[in-house]
Design an enzyme around this catalytic site. Structure first.
Site, PDB file in Angstrom:
ATOM      1  N   GLY A   1       0.839  -1.197   0.000  1.00 54.79           N
ATOM      2  CA  GLY A   1       0.000   0.000   0.000  1.00 54.79           C
ATOM      3  C   GLY A   1       0.869   1.240   0.000  1.00 54.79           C
ATOM      4  N   GLY A   2       0.491   2.266  -0.791  1.00 53.23           N
ATOM      5  CA  GLY A   2       1.270   3.498  -0.829  1.00 53.23           C
ATOM      6  C   GLY A   2       2.686   3.234  -1.286  1.00 53.23           C
ATOM      7  N   ASP A   3       3.671   3.628  -0.448  1.00 50.89           N
ATOM      8  CA  ASP A   3       5.079   3.395  -0.772  1.00 50.89           C
ATOM      9  C   ASP A   3       5.650   2.259   0.075  1.00 50.89           C
ATOM     10  OD1 ASP A   3       4.855   4.807   1.593  1.00 50.89           O
ATOM     11  OD2 ASP A   3       6.700   5.947   1.304  1.00 50.89           O
ATOM     12  N   GLU A   4       4.806   1.351   0.513  1.00 50.09           N
ATOM     13  CA  GLU A   4       5.221   0.224   1.336  1.00 50.09           C
ATOM     14  C   GLU A   4       5.145  -1.072   0.521  1.00 50.09           C
ATOM     15  OE1 GLU A   4       3.777   1.786   5.747  1.00 50.09           O
ATOM     16  OE2 GLU A   4       2.488   0.456   4.582  1.00 50.09           O
TER      17      GLU A   4
END
Length: 538
Positions: A164-167
């Site tokens: 999710g996102g930058d993970e």
């Protein structure tokens, strides 16, 4: 006195005979009327038969054409459906749901082999600043670049998922020692740090990593990911570009690891300008070389993945087309036979039975394809109630046509105290029917299949086992993936790769789990379903 008695009996017999004669006349009259009506019906049927045959044939041909069109449309969208539902739209990496399934299977495999599984939680440092200063379009390209570099830093047997996102979450499917995860983490950090051009912008990405290891840090996917996430935050507090273990388990490593560049002492003597320029040029060459190696590895990996995906697509389309066109061919032949001028009533009745049987078979195949689409979209709707599991299992046993056809023996072991489950009866019956059919496909003709059920403290455990062809080690982690074709089973029996994916999704929808195991080729396989017991009424 005797004469009177005999006369009475004679009179009674005479009256009975007269009554029977009258009833016979009535029956004869009714029979004559029935014969006249039958002759009239036969005459009308003779006039209508040709017309009806033509109408039935037209309907059959129309149904066959429609079914063929539906089948082609379904087949053409299946691969796209699987890709879109199991992979992230932006980066192409596996979704969180797919990674959880793979992690669960990897844990089961590691438990049997006494090995370890590693989970690395990756968070890009300063990614918000990239979005804020360079724009979200550049940010998206950076995420795509980070995904490709993460994939190039791990083995083919490992998985990189966008959490999710930058993970991101990296699954290391099999480790000999916890310290092996540290080596992979260091490689990831170095690979991500290599500068790259994103449009006109020169971008260098660093990341903070957290590491957890099965079984030391947990024995289920959620615990391992949460532990790795917590370790990542500890690494981030120590500064960007480092990693941390969830616990003190890695031999020869520290809880917080730093990249090689950070380990360079800062108290060394400052070189003169010429030497500094030479070293800077050398560093640029080394960075360029790293980028070239990384790009070559990524290109090779992408080409291999594309070729494998293309091969899977060709195989699946061929299997689906073969499975759908067989009943279509039978229906067409039956329709042509029915309209043949020499076809009699018996022949037409036989061909009509073939049409019905093949239509039902095609309907089942199309239902499988629709179930496959529901698996991808997670759109199974359940109508649950409190049920006795024994009744569900008996209904599944009743659908044992495949087992009977191969003359296999079904061994049934039910716990006499089977409790109540909260379930959809139709869907749960489908789970065990699919598992029994799968066991039949994997078993040799005349082989044994086991269906066993027993109650635990808060769950019921159902086992379906066979002594057949087994499951290859490389295919076991993907056995519940949608459209996964089992190479251990003959082509004519392998199905469309949908049944076990449906089993996995339905069991999960009922709040349970399903796991597969096999000792290897020709050593059989075992599927274990665990379902929660229904809560007792208040």
């Amino acid at each position: 006195m005797s004469d009177v008695s005999e006369e009475a009996r004679a009179n009674a017999a005479r009256r009975s005979l007269e009554l029977l004669s009258a009833q016979t006349d009535v029956v004869r009259a009714e029979l004559a009327q029935l014969r006249r009506e039958l002759a009239q019906v036969q005459e009308e049927l003779g006039n209508l038969r040709s017309k009806q045959v033509l109408e039935v044939n037209a309907e059959l041909v129309q149904a066959a054409v429609h079914a063929d069109s539906v089948a082609r449309t379904a087949v053409s969208s299946l691969d796209e459906l699987a890709r879109s539902t199991q992979h992230d739209e932006l980066t192409g990496a596996p979704t969180r749901a797919l990674l959880l399934d793979r992690l669960e299977n990897a844990i089961a495999m590691a438990g049997r082999r006494s090995t370890r599984v590693g989970v690395i939680f990756v968070d890009l440092d300063g990614f918000k600043q990239i979005n804020d200063t360079l724009g979200h379009a550049v940010g998206d390209q950076v995420l795509q670049l980070a995904t490709r570099r993460l994939e190039s830093a791990v083995r083919e047997s490992d998985s990189v998922s966008r959490h999710g996102g930058d993970e991101f979450v990296v699954l290391l499917a099999e480790l000999a020692r916890p310290s092996d995860a540290a080596a992979v983490a260091q490689k990831i950090i170095e690979t991500l740090q290599a500068p790259a051009l994103v449009g006109p912008h020169r971008v260098a990405v660093s990341a903070s990593l957290g590491i957890s290891v099965y079984p030391e840090d947990g024995d289920d996917p959620s615990t391992l990911i949460e532990c790795a996430d917590a370790a990542m935050y500890r690494a981030k507090r120590a500064g960007p570009g480092g990693y941390a273990f969830c616990s003190e388990i890695a031999e020869g490593t520290h809880r917080e690891g730093r990249s090689i560049g950070d380990a360079t002492p800062h108290a060394t003597k400052r070189p003169d300008s010429a030497l500094a320029e030479h070293e800077a040029r050398l560093r640029d060459l080394l960075e360029a070389n790293k980028q070239l190696v990384s790009a070559a590895q990524t290109a090779q990996r992408l080409q291999s993945n594309a070729e494998e995906a293309h091969h899977r697509q060709i195989n699946f389309v061929a299997m689906a087309a073969h499975a759908l066109r067989n009943p279509l061919s039978a229906i067409r032949v039956a329709a042509m036979t029915m309209q043949h001028p020499r076809a009699d009533d018996a022949m037409r009745a036989g061909q009509h039975e073939i049409v019905q049987r093949q239509s039902a078979h095609m309907a089942r195949l199309i239902d499988d394809l629709l179930d496959g689409s529901r698996v991808g979209a997670r759109e199974f709707r359940l109508k649950c109630s409190h049920l006795e599991l024994a009744g569900i299992l008996r209904d599944a046993i009743a659908c044992r046509h495949a087992i009977d056809k191969k003359r296999q023996r079904l061994l049934v072991e039910f716990d006499p105290a089977l409790a109540i489950v909260h379930a959809d009866p139709q869907r749960l019956t489908q789970v065990f029917t699919n598992l029994l059919n799968n066991a039949s496909r994997r078993s040799h003709p005349g082989g044994d299949i086991l269906l066993a059920a027993k109650c635990g403290a808060d769950q019921v455990i159902v086992t379906v086992a066979d002594h057949g062809v087994g499951i290859a080690a490389e295919e076991l982690p993907h056995i519940f993936d949608l459209f996964a074709i089992d190479s251990s089973v003959p082509v004519d029996e392998s199905g469309l790769g949908i049944g076990l994916a449906v089993v996995h999704e339905l069991v999960k929808a009922h709040g349970g789990t399903v796991a597969a195991s096999s000792a290897g080729k020709d050593l059989g396989s075992e599927f274990i379903v665990r379902l929660p017991l229904a809560a007792a009424p208040a």
